[in-house]
Design a protein around this motif. Structure first.
Motif, PDB file in Angstrom:
ATOM      1  N   GLU A   1      -3.624  38.834  19.297  1.00 44.44           N
ATOM      2  CA  GLU A   1      -4.062  39.244  17.967  1.00 44.44           C
ATOM      3  C   GLU A   1      -5.513  39.678  18.096  1.00 44.44           C
ATOM      4  O   GLU A   1      -6.259  39.103  18.883  1.00 44.44           O
ATOM      5  CB  GLU A   1      -3.972  38.083  16.972  1.00 44.44           C
ATOM      6  N   TRP A   2      -5.899  40.696  17.334  1.00 45.57           N
ATOM      7  CA  TRP A   2      -7.272  41.165  17.410  1.00 45.57           C
ATOM      8  C   TRP A   2      -7.720  41.712  16.069  1.00 45.57           C
ATOM      9  O   TRP A   2      -6.902  42.065  15.231  1.00 45.57           O
ATOM     10  CB  TRP A   2      -7.418  42.244  18.486  1.00 45.57           C
TER      11      TRP A   2
ATOM     12  N   GLN B   1     -12.749  40.301  17.853  1.00 42.94           N
ATOM     13  CA  GLN B   1     -12.232  38.952  18.028  1.00 42.94           C
ATOM     14  C   GLN B   1     -10.821  39.050  18.586  1.00 42.94           C
ATOM     15  O   GLN B   1      -9.996  39.782  18.042  1.00 42.94           O
ATOM     16  CB  GLN B   1     -12.218  38.207  16.699  1.00 42.94           C
TER      17      GLN B   1
ATOM     18  N   LYS C   1      -7.418  36.813  20.046  1.00 43.62           N
ATOM     19  CA  LYS C   1      -6.711  35.542  20.173  1.00 43.62           C
ATOM     20  C   LYS C   1      -5.528  35.820  21.094  1.00 43.62           C
ATOM     21  O   LYS C   1      -4.645  36.610  20.765  1.00 43.62           O
ATOM     22  CB  LYS C   1      -6.243  35.034  18.816  1.00 43.62           C
TER      23      LYS C   1
ATOM     24  N   LYS D   1      -2.405  34.290  23.279  1.00 43.37           N
ATOM     25  CA  LYS D   1      -1.491  33.170  23.476  1.00 43.37           C
ATOM     26  C   LYS D   1      -0.832  33.350  24.842  1.00 43.37           C
ATOM     27  O   LYS D   1      -0.274  34.409  25.137  1.00 43.37           O
ATOM     28  CB  LYS D   1      -0.436  33.148  22.374  1.00 43.37           C
TER      29      LYS D   1
ATOM     30  N   THR E   1      -3.631  28.797  23.455  1.00 46.97           N
ATOM     31  CA  THR E   1      -4.244  29.891  22.713  1.00 46.97           C
ATOM     32  C   THR E   1      -5.733  29.886  23.028  1.00 46.97           C
ATOM     33  O   THR E   1      -6.395  28.859  22.926  1.00 46.97           O
ATOM     34  CB  THR E   1      -4.022  29.734  21.202  1.00 46.97           C
ATOM     35  N   THR E   2      -6.238  31.052  23.429  1.00 46.38           N
ATOM     36  CA  THR E   2      -7.641  31.202  23.792  1.00 46.38           C
ATOM     37  C   THR E   2      -8.265  32.244  22.883  1.00 46.38           C
ATOM     38  O   THR E   2      -7.679  33.288  22.634  1.00 46.38           O
ATOM     39  CB  THR E   2      -7.781  31.650  25.267  1.00 46.38           C
ATOM     40  N   HIS E   3      -9.471  31.950  22.393  1.00 50.53           N
ATOM     41  CA  HIS E   3     -10.190  32.855  21.503  1.00 50.53           C
ATOM     42  C   HIS E   3     -11.369  33.469  22.251  1.00 50.53           C
ATOM     43  O   HIS E   3     -12.060  32.770  22.995  1.00 50.53           O
ATOM     44  CB  HIS E   3     -10.707  32.101  20.270  1.00 50.53           C
TER      45      HIS E   3
END
Length: 87
Positions: free
Chosen positions: A16-17, A45, A47, A49, A59-61
């Motif tokens: 996700e961005w 940003q 995210k 998974k 999950t890494t941000h």
């Protein structure tokens, strides 16, 4: 863990961005060189998974500046071009 270990040991499940700025979300992203200065406070940003060999999901941000995103995009384009050669 190095980036190489991260990539070698995990499979990406989802990404996700969103583009944002420090003051508000960006609706329009300018691509002209003369417009980049106006968006110097932009960042991306991410995210991501992933799942590892033991079936553990994580999950890494990440947050990337506009310059870091441009560098990442250039590298992704290189990978895309290489992948098209091996189809």
């Amino acid at each position: 863990m190095s980036v190489q270990e991260f990539i070698a040991n995990k499979k990406m499940l989802d990404v996700e961005w969103r583009f944002s700025s420090f003051n508000h979300n960006i609706i329009l992203v300018a691509t002209a060189n003369s417009s980049k200065e106006n968006y110097s406070d932009c960042f991306l940003q991410l995210k991501i998974k992933t799942i590892d060999k033991n079936m553990v999901e994580e999950t890494t941000h990440f947050e990337l500046t506009l310059a870091q995103f441009n560098e990442l995009f250039t590298e992704i384009e290189k990978v895309k071009n290489l992948m098209s050669l091996i189809k």
